[in-house]
Design a protein around this motif. Structure first.
Motif, mmCIF file in Angstrom:
data_model
loop_
_atom_site.group_PDB
_atom_site.id
_atom_site.type_symbol
_atom_site.label_atom_id
_atom_site.label_comp_id
_atom_site.label_asym_id
_atom_site.label_seq_id
_atom_site.Cartn_x
_atom_site.Cartn_y
_atom_site.Cartn_z
ATOM 1 N N SER A 21 15.906 13.339 8.642
ATOM 2 C CA SER A 21 14.448 13.286 8.686
ATOM 3 C C SER A 21 13.997 13.931 9.984
ATOM 4 N N GLU A 51 7.209 6.318 19.171
ATOM 5 C CA GLU A 51 6.791 5.998 17.802
ATOM 6 C C GLU A 51 7.268 7.044 16.807
ATOM 7 N N VAL A 52 7.223 8.297 17.189
ATOM 8 C CA VAL A 52 7.660 9.387 16.309
ATOM 9 C C VAL A 52 9.160 9.281 16.070
ATOM 10 N N GLU A 54 11.147 6.600 16.483
ATOM 11 C CA GLU A 54 11.440 5.366 15.741
ATOM 12 C C GLU A 54 11.113 5.528 14.265
ATOM 13 N N SER A 55 9.986 6.134 13.974
ATOM 14 C CA SER A 55 9.573 6.342 12.589
ATOM 15 C C SER A 55 10.566 7.223 11.839
ATOM 16 N N LEU A 58 13.832 5.222 11.208
ATOM 17 C CA LEU A 58 13.656 4.256 10.115
ATOM 18 C C LEU A 58 13.568 4.949 8.759
ATOM 19 N N GLU A 59 12.864 6.070 8.714
ATOM 20 C CA GLU A 59 12.738 6.827 7.461
ATOM 21 C C GLU A 59 14.113 7.265 6.957
#
Length: 89
Positions: A21, A51-52, A54-55, A58-59
């Motif tokens: 990702s 945040e970017v 981590e996102s 997680l994705e």
């Protein structure tokens, strides 16, 4: 049937499913059971905001686990003929 299930379980343990990702900046490898085997991050990507990053992590993990679950269910249904056996998968 039990031996066939054991063989499928062993195959799933050895299987590797890779998902990326963040434009390829995050790569996750899970086994056929959904256990995370490796996580690789592009060094340049780490300069992005937390945040970017981590996102994206997680994705990738969620997508890899979903693929592993889907493949596991498909392999088990071949053995059970679609008969649901609670607790096995």
């Amino acid at each position: 049937m039990q031996k066939a299930m054991e063989a499928v379980q062993a195959d799933l343990s050895a299987k590797e499913i890779e998902v990326s990702s963040g434009g390829g900046a995050v790569k996750v490898v899970v086994d056929g059971h959904g256990a995370v085997k490796s996580l690789k991050l592009d060094g340049e990507f780490l300069k992005e905001g937390a945040e970017v990053v981590e996102s994206a992590i997680l994705e990738a993990i969620n997508e890899a686990c979903a693929k592993a679950k889907s493949e596991s269910e498909a392999e088990m249904s071949k053995i059970t003929g679609g008969f649901s056996m609670p607790g096995l998968f």
